[in-house]
Design a protein around this motif. Structure first.
Motif, PDB file in Angstrom:
ATOM      1  N   SER B   9      47.204  24.441  65.079  1.00 49.04           N
ATOM      2  CA  SER B   9      47.777  25.071  63.894  1.00 49.04           C
ATOM      3  C   SER B   9      47.582  24.179  62.673  1.00 49.04           C
ATOM      4  CB  SER B   9      49.256  25.384  64.129  1.00 49.04           C
ATOM      5  OG  SER B   9      49.982  24.182  64.269  1.00 49.04           O
ATOM      6  N   GLN B  10      47.587  22.861  62.909  1.00 50.54           N
ATOM      7  CA  GLN B  10      47.354  21.966  61.778  1.00 50.54           C
ATOM      8  C   GLN B  10      45.881  21.940  61.379  1.00 50.54           C
ATOM      9  OE1 GLN B  10      49.355  18.271  62.897  1.00 50.54           O
ATOM     10  NE2 GLN B  10      51.229  19.488  63.122  1.00 50.54           N
ATOM     11  N   GLN B  11      45.013  22.097  62.392  1.00 55.63           N
ATOM     12  CA  GLN B  11      43.588  22.204  62.067  1.00 55.63           C
ATOM     13  C   GLN B  11      43.325  23.461  61.230  1.00 55.63           C
ATOM     14  OE1 GLN B  11      41.576  21.968  65.811  1.00 55.63           O
ATOM     15  NE2 GLN B  11      41.438  19.725  65.763  1.00 55.63           N
ATOM     16  N   ALA B  12      44.022  24.542  61.596  1.00 54.77           N
ATOM     17  CA  ALA B  12      43.859  25.780  60.817  1.00 54.77           C
ATOM     18  C   ALA B  12      44.291  25.550  59.371  1.00 54.77           C
ATOM     19  CB  ALA B  12      44.669  26.907  61.442  1.00 54.77           C
ATOM     20  N   TYR B  13      45.413  24.820  59.187  1.00 52.54           N
ATOM     21  CA  TYR B  13      45.873  24.538  57.824  1.00 52.54           C
ATOM     22  C   TYR B  13      44.838  23.723  57.073  1.00 52.54           C
ATOM     23  CZ  TYR B  13      48.478  22.615  53.913  1.00 52.54           C
ATOM     24  OH  TYR B  13      48.870  22.245  52.645  1.00 52.54           O
ATOM     25  N   GLU B  14      44.264  22.713  57.773  1.00 49.97           N
ATOM     26  CA  GLU B  14      43.264  21.860  57.129  1.00 49.97           C
ATOM     27  C   GLU B  14      42.027  22.673  56.723  1.00 49.97           C
ATOM     28  OE1 GLU B  14      43.413  19.060  55.830  1.00 49.97           O
ATOM     29  OE2 GLU B  14      41.270  18.828  55.404  1.00 49.97           O
ATOM     30  N   THR B  15      41.601  23.584  57.604  1.00 53.78           N
ATOM     31  CA  THR B  15      40.473  24.455  57.264  1.00 53.78           C
ATOM     32  C   THR B  15      40.804  25.295  56.025  1.00 53.78           C
ATOM     33  OG1 THR B  15      39.868  24.580  59.590  1.00 53.78           O
ATOM     34  CG2 THR B  15      38.969  26.291  58.148  1.00 53.78           C
ATOM     35  N   LEU B  16      42.013  25.838  56.007  1.00 55.70           N
ATOM     36  CA  LEU B  16      42.423  26.639  54.852  1.00 55.70           C
ATOM     37  C   LEU B  16      42.461  25.792  53.583  1.00 55.70           C
ATOM     38  CD1 LEU B  16      45.278  28.664  56.568  1.00 55.70           C
ATOM     39  CD2 LEU B  16      43.199  29.649  55.569  1.00 55.70           C
ATOM     40  N   ARG B  17      42.962  24.569  53.711  1.00 54.02           N
ATOM     41  CA  ARG B  17      43.054  23.679  52.553  1.00 54.02           C
ATOM     42  C   ARG B  17      41.668  23.485  51.941  1.00 54.02           C
ATOM     43  NH1 ARG B  17      43.115  19.045  50.742  1.00 54.02           N
ATOM     44  NH2 ARG B  17      41.966  18.244  52.546  1.00 54.02           N
ATOM     45  N   GLN B  18      40.669  23.285  52.819  1.00 52.52           N
ATOM     46  CA  GLN B  18      39.311  23.076  52.318  1.00 52.52           C
ATOM     47  C   GLN B  18      38.754  24.342  51.666  1.00 52.52           C
ATOM     48  OE1 GLN B  18      36.977  21.431  55.526  1.00 52.52           O
ATOM     49  NE2 GLN B  18      38.413  19.722  55.804  1.00 52.52           N
ATOM     50  N   ARG B  19      39.035  25.497  52.289  1.00 47.32           N
ATOM     51  CA  ARG B  19      38.514  26.745  51.707  1.00 47.32           C
ATOM     52  C   ARG B  19      39.171  27.055  50.372  1.00 47.32           C
ATOM     53  NH1 ARG B  19      37.571  31.145  56.451  1.00 47.32           N
ATOM     54  NH2 ARG B  19      36.608  29.715  57.956  1.00 47.32           N
ATOM     55  N   PHE B  20      40.490  26.838  50.275  1.00 42.50           N
ATOM     56  CA  PHE B  20      41.153  27.103  49.000  1.00 42.50           C
ATOM     57  C   PHE B  20      40.713  26.103  47.934  1.00 42.50           C
ATOM     58  CE2 PHE B  20      43.652  30.052  51.410  1.00 42.50           C
ATOM     59  CZ  PHE B  20      44.049  31.006  50.486  1.00 42.50           C
ATOM     60  N   ALA B  21      40.393  24.871  48.356  1.00 38.95           N
ATOM     61  CA  ALA B  21      39.859  23.902  47.390  1.00 38.95           C
ATOM     62  C   ALA B  21      38.542  24.418  46.810  1.00 38.95           C
ATOM     63  CB  ALA B  21      39.646  22.551  48.053  1.00 38.95           C
ATOM     64  N   ARG B  22      37.691  24.975  47.672  1.00 37.79           N
ATOM     65  CA  ARG B  22      36.440  25.561  47.184  1.00 37.79           C
ATOM     66  C   ARG B  22      36.720  26.643  46.153  1.00 37.79           C
ATOM     67  NH1 ARG B  22      31.471  27.337  51.148  1.00 37.79           N
ATOM     68  NH2 ARG B  22      30.560  25.285  51.296  1.00 37.79           N
ATOM     69  N   MET B  23      37.682  27.525  46.486  1.00 34.33           N
ATOM     70  CA  MET B  23      38.031  28.582  45.520  1.00 34.33           C
ATOM     71  C   MET B  23      38.574  27.977  44.236  1.00 34.33           C
ATOM     72  SD  MET B  23      39.834  31.467  47.933  1.00 34.33           S
ATOM     73  CE  MET B  23      39.853  30.968  49.654  1.00 34.33           C
ATOM     74  N   GLY B  24      39.337  26.887  44.373  1.00 31.32           N
ATOM     75  CA  GLY B  24      39.857  26.200  43.184  1.00 31.32           C
ATOM     76  C   GLY B  24      38.726  25.658  42.320  1.00 31.32           C
ATOM     77  N   HIS B  25      37.714  25.066  42.972  1.00 33.52           N
ATOM     78  CA  HIS B  25      36.579  24.521  42.203  1.00 33.52           C
ATOM     79  C   HIS B  25      35.804  25.652  41.520  1.00 33.52           C
ATOM     80  CE1 HIS B  25      37.778  20.913  44.049  1.00 33.52           C
ATOM     81  NE2 HIS B  25      37.123  21.027  45.186  1.00 33.52           N
TER      82      HIS B  25
END
Lengths: 506, 506
Positions: B9-25
């Motif tokens: 579940s924490q890996q899923a959060y980390e994956t999401l964090r990276q994807r949302f960072a991309r959207m942020g950029h």
């Protein structure tokens, strides 16, 4: 079945067209973000901007290397049209370059270059090659790995694979004889030019200061006169002049000094040459590979044609002299403002250490040295630690100058630290093509130079537009030059030009 | 198994964090492209820019609605930290909004809005509502379809689903009683304010002209004094003032007129209020959903706090008066430049037809009317053809003005043609929150207004930073306001402020 297969292959082409358009739109976004970084961005935004640029570059690379791209490119068939066929060929070429390098190597190379660029700024300031050596060795190693991977995939030598990134189709085997000829001609040509110059009156300095708003207005008026479309571009200020931006949004920059008005003006006309090429690319092929400029040699040929062939000519100065004088309130009786003197100022030959400050005659010597060094380093025939001595030896051979410190020698350019190996030769190839194109244009349209003496640049642009700009990447550099001039690229017109302008030969 | 599940579940959060960072950029890239479009872009680039912006928006939407996003969001568990938990909650909220609407509806709505915006420019010029009706009906229909889709997915009413896009958590049920109260208080308040104004001396006009470079320097100096970090932002010029740009790169604009220096200055301080919020967002959460501003009501509260509560106050004018006078070479003996007169100029009440030109007292009347109209139209309780009459009737009720033509009535704003339904109420909610926050800040730190009289804005910013800006989207608007002021959002401070400033009540 044939019809169905035809349809499937045309559908594949249409899918590719849409995907490459997406990449084109991303490239345009990156062009504006890059321009903004160098002209407008506040310092605190550098991290945020780097993340945005890296993200868009990765998204574009992911589109290019999507799992089904190879199959689509295999299957695709272009409509029966020369430009469409060339478009598909360019799609395949761009894909082959991108797919050849594993993405972890792309990332490692990009990280090595970022790190080395930072180290270079310090090492150059301190003139300390040893301090740069480890970081530069890493960049060179990553570059050689990329070259090897691309060489395998493209069936080229490693150096040719690097060269092909900047100048598609150009090979070391084409450059070597050209540069060998220049290498043997240059020392004598430089000596003769300096000798001839001694027999001429020394140019009079222009009386300054030159206020920036007046320089800017003159630059803008000159751009417009040369044919730059202000509704599809801008002129701004940056530390180093460049031509960037996006399709229908070509942005050039220059830099103003209050004690010199000719540097900024020559910067503007050089970048305007690049910009006219971009603004003249085929409008029907926006955002497609075939709609892009052909390569860096031809791009540089357009900037150097405008700056060297045209704007440092005597007819240009006949037109410009009264404009310059009026812009800065010069006296009509001051001999500094005559076309003769202005022409002398912009064609002064003075051998020096710094490439970007070099005059037209000594410039190729700087390129020859860098070309020799980088081909040897990429081929593994020279150690990086031996670069400074080898570099300085060849500068002495060609220019008769002893490099006193590496800051003025092999540390002066950002190209190698930033990973741009295989780029240098395009500067001199561009100068050669510029002379060849200008000679052919004058032969076809003898009124070109007289018109320029009257400030009319339309005959020149009318000649260049269909023959160079509008061809985009629809043919190779050699084909474009041959179709435009009737001859394959050759040094004849270039050496004739240098001897006529600088040695007063007929 | 528990540990392993925790890890997954924490890996899923980390994956999401990276994807949302991309959207942020990507969002940051879009911020710069949008700013450039309105400040720098040459006219010929509008098509190319539209393609780039659309492409980046689609890429971001594709990342958000990737097939595995729902499963990742289900499975994810945030680290044990309030901001991380809020981040996951915001990821889910943003995803729910994006996933609720089929992409063909998104595209149809976007196309309808583009078309209607074009039609609106002509219809407004010609004051011809009938000409706009078909295009506006299409936009309304698409908006109602989006509202219905989001209402289903989010368990909200259609209007609340639209409102939630701009102001997460705000509901019609919260707004209705607030706006009903304003609706009954406003006519009397306006009458009293006008009556009080009649008993005061008429403000003296400032002697112009006001040269643009001097206005620009004054604006820049004032931004800096208010706390704007120039290393992480810019001030430029655009047709309509806005606050845009990207993280660590907050760019505001204003517009200069040579015969008025107060409009541009008030524009600068308004946008600086927005910018201070953006520059104060939590630095550790850059490019993540929880690091974004909470919503448009709170955003508008920051601009209105700065403009209305602070910079149209008498203490601010005590500090600003000598600066204004010096900037434009005013005479020390001219009564126009006194703090009293300047304060009178920026607090003048004058009922009028145009929302963006309205003063602080009559502004909410414009919002009330628009809110009533758009809630009725979205709910299907009113026909679009009946809009002009209904609009004009309510303007007459609240402001006592008879709208002579729709150009000065329901055709004046771009919001409805461009598809921004549910946005209008945030302006007045922002004004209400601004008063509540300023009152609480003065109660906590009584030195705030005296300090501003001396040009020291640090006590105010020190109060706002931790309580509003640094919270990002870590809590709801109601929670942020309650934690900052000790009370849920309410009209008390706002009405007190209006009565004190405009009706001279204690």
């Amino acid at each position: 079945m044939n019809i169905q297969s035809g349809t499937a292959s045309q559908q594949a082409y249409e899918t590719l067209r849409q995907r490459f358009a997406r990449m084109g739109h991303i490239r345009n976004a990156l062009g504006i973000l890059g321009w903004d970084k160098d002209t407008m961005m506040p310092t605190g935004a550098s991290h945020s901007r780097a993340e945005s640029i890296a993200t868009l570059a990765v998204l574009s690379h992911e589109l290019m290397t999507a799992p089904d791209m190879a199959a689509l490119l295999d299957r695709a068939d272009a409509p029966d049209d020369a430009m469409a066929r060339a478009n598909l060929r360019e799609m395949r070429r761009q894909h082959a370059h991108a797919a050849a390098v594993p993405s972890d190597l792309v990332e490692a190379a990009s990280r090595a270059a970022s790190h080395c660029e930072m180290a270079w700024r310090t090492a150059r300031r301190d003139s300390d090659f040893a301090a740069l050596l480890p970081a530069l060795q890493t960049v060179l190693s990553r570059t050689r790995e990329i070259a090897a991977a691309k060489a395998d995939a493209l069936g080229l030598s490693p150096y040719d694979a690097l060269l092909d990134q900047y100048d598609p189709g150009t090979r070391q085997a084409d450059i070597d004889p050209v540069f060998a000829e220049l290498s043997s001609e240059l020392p004598d040509l430089i000596a003769t030019a300096l000798d001839h110059q001694k027999g001429q009156p020394a140019p009079l300095p222009l009386p300054g200061p030159f206020e920036v708003p007046a320089q800017e207005k003159l630059g803008r008026d000159t751009m417009r006169a040369l044919g730059f479309d202000m509704a599809r571009g801008r002129l701004d200020v940056s530390l180093h002049p460049f031509c960037g931006g996006a399709e229908d949004d070509v942005r050039i920059t220059t830099r103003y000094e209050r004690d010199d008005c000719l540097n900024a003006l020559m910067g503007v006309v050089h970048e305007t040459g690049h910009a006219l090429y971009e603004q003249g690319l085929p409008g029907a092929w926006r955002a497609q590979p075939v709609g892009e400029a052909r390569g860096m040699s031809l791009h540089e040929s357009q900037s150097l044609l405008m700056e060297m062939q045209i704007c440092r000519s005597r007819p240009f100065m006949d037109w410009m002299a009264p404009r310059l004088r009026a812009a800065f309130g010069g006296s009509a009786t001051d001999a500094a403002w005559t076309p003769e003197n202005l022409h002398r100022l912009v064609t002064r030959v003075r051998p020096g250490f710094i490439r970007v400050d070099a005059d037209e005659v000594t410039y190729p010597a700087h390129i020859l040295v860098r070309y020799e060094m980088e081909t040897a380093l990429i081929a593994g025939k020279m150690k990086l630690a031996d670069l400074p001595e080898a570099f300085n030896t060849r500068i002495h051979d060609l220019l008769g100058l002893k490099v006193p410190e590496d800051r003025l020698g092999c540390l002066q350019d950002i190209h190698w630290p930033s990973g741009s190996w295989g780029y240098f030769p395009t500067y001199t190839l561009g100068a050669i093509l510029a002379a060849q194109l200008r000679e052919a244009a004058e032969r076809d349209t003898p009124s070109i130079m007289p018109a320029i003496g009257n400030g009319d640049f339309a005959p020149l642009l009318d000649w260049l537009r269909p023959r160079v700009h509008a061809r985009g990447s629809g043919a190779s550099t050699v084909e474009i030059v041959r179709d435009a001039t009737g001859a394959v690229p050759n040094t004849g017109p270039y050496l004739r030009h240098l001897r006529q302008r600088y040695c007063a030969e007929a």
